[in-house]
Scaffold this active site. Structure first.
Site, mmCIF file in Angstrom:
data_model
loop_
_atom_site.group_PDB
_atom_site.id
_atom_site.type_symbol
_atom_site.label_atom_id
_atom_site.label_comp_id
_atom_site.label_asym_id
_atom_site.label_seq_id
_atom_site.Cartn_x
_atom_site.Cartn_y
_atom_site.Cartn_z
ATOM 1 N N GLU A 153 -31.188 15.528 -33.849
ATOM 2 C CA GLU A 153 -29.957 16.234 -34.243
ATOM 3 C C GLU A 153 -30.135 17.739 -34.451
ATOM 4 O O GLU A 153 -29.672 18.297 -35.444
ATOM 5 C CB GLU A 153 -29.374 15.584 -35.511
ATOM 6 N N GLU A 259 -29.132 4.134 -30.932
ATOM 7 C CA GLU A 259 -28.684 3.700 -32.277
ATOM 8 C C GLU A 259 -27.305 3.068 -32.151
ATOM 9 O O GLU A 259 -26.338 3.518 -32.775
ATOM 10 C CB GLU A 259 -28.642 4.896 -33.241
#
Ligand code: XIL
Length: 353
Positions: A153, A259
């Site tokens: 991220e 995910e």
């Protein structure tokens, strides 16, 4: 005589029933796919026999939901604790599963001591500390994990550029590239991924990630794949998904649906999973797997679910409501979403039941 033929037919019927059972043993996800199917786990749950059994039977890849993050490994400046992460490797070895490492650097879930001191480090001190951390962890897990999310991220949530994290502030635009180099120096073979969310939902974010990849490739910075987190809702765009897959594949990278969880309760109005929402979730799962499965073999890294069963999903806390986002229900029953996954592989359902 009539009596005898009754028993004979009964016997025959039993043989057919038992025989059928033997002919079509239950097919698990890991056997149905030609790519690894993964699940994020908390090793403490492995003491529950049923949980461990399903994780072992269904999946061919494991990710630590938390215990391989800096918060868990990084005890003090140059002190590392690997016991929880190691317990995942031990389980995976016993079940012939690969392990995906998540994650070497992230602006969240840092150890408290680092949170408290990070502002006081000058750039060189912080860089050296992170290099040593990355290399110690990669070396420890060399030959034990197949891959790492190097930086998690690093792009801002609007997708337009680097996230304004303390790493970016202190280490500059090039830090993600350098972290990839540090990881590669420590292990020449481990696959290196960049992992992020909203890769599909935010076209700007995909564009920024692709520009980063192009830049890395033009400078020989090692990168092997992109992790698309896939925390998604029922409004997920399959067209945008296809576009993202194609662009990543064009660059010769592996794709990790890293995910996966599919929210069904965006406004928190549902108090249980309705048949309608479960069906929509199933159909979306099918289409995602269908598109992923059609990628060239070398670009399919794995599809990893972010948790085993609905009641353990991080989303309940994160969104404030239950979302029933995973393949298994609380009592470990397979949900329609599980069937949806198999349907995406174009496997003949009647053979499975
Ligand atoms: C989450 C875990 O699931 C939670 O248990 C933890 O409290 C917070 O982190 N993106 C990521 C994952 O890359 O590491 C996050 O995992 C979910 C969002």
């Amino acid at each position: 005589m009539q009596f005898l033929s009754f028993f004979l037919s009964l016997g025959l019927l039993l043989i057919v029933i038992i025989g059928n059972g033997l002919d079509s043993p239950e097919l698990h996800l890991r056997e149905a796919t030609d790519f690894p199917v993964g699940v994020a786990i908390n090793p403490k749950r492995l003491v529950q026999a049923e949980y461990a059994q399903v994780v072992g039977q269904e999946f061919s890849s494991i990710t630590a939901e938390n215990v391989m993050k800096p918060q868990y490994i990084w005890a003090a400046e140059r002190e590392y604790g690997f016991s929880l992460g190691d317990s995942i490797v031990t389980f995976a070895n016993a079940h012939n599963q690969q392990v995906h490492g998540h994650t070497l650097a992230w602006h969240l879930m840092q150890p408290e001591w680092l949170e408290n001191s990070i502002a006081s480090y000058d750039s060189a001190t912080l860089e050296n500390l992170l290099r040593d951390y990355i290399q110690a962890v990669v070396k420890h897990y060399q030959g034990k994990v197949v891959s790492w999310d190097v930086v998690n991220e690093a792009i801002s949530s609007d997708g337009k550029g680097w996230r304004n994290s303390v790493y970016h502030q202190k280490l500059g635009d090039n830090y993600v590239a350098r972290f990839h180099q540090y990881a590669r120096e420590a292990d020449p073979d481990v696959l290196l991924f960049y992992n992020d969310y909203d890769v599909v939902a935010k076209p700007e974010k995909l564009a920024t990630i692709l520009a980063m990849v192009d830049n890395f490739q033009s400078r020989n910075i090692p990168i092997d794949g992109i992790g698309m987190q896939m925390h998604i809702g029922l409004d997920f765009s399959l067209d945008k998904f296809q576009y993202a897959l194609d662009e990543i594949v064009k660059r010769g990278l592996k794709v990790h649906l890293s995910e996966v969880d599919i929210r069904t309760n965006p406004d928190g109005e549902l108090s249980s999973l309705t048949a309608e929402a479960a069906q929509k979730q199933r159909e979306l799962m099918t289409e995602i797997v269908r598109r992923y499965n059609q990628l060239p073999q070398e670009n399919k890294f794995a599809v990893t679910f972010w948790g085993l069963r609905d009641n353990e999903s991080w989303l309940t806390k994160h969104t404030g409501h239950p979302q029933w986002p995973l393949l298994f229900s609380e009592n470990l029953d397979k949900k329609p979403m599980y069937q949806g996954f198999l349907e995406g592989l174009d496997v003949n359902q009647t053979k499975l039941e």
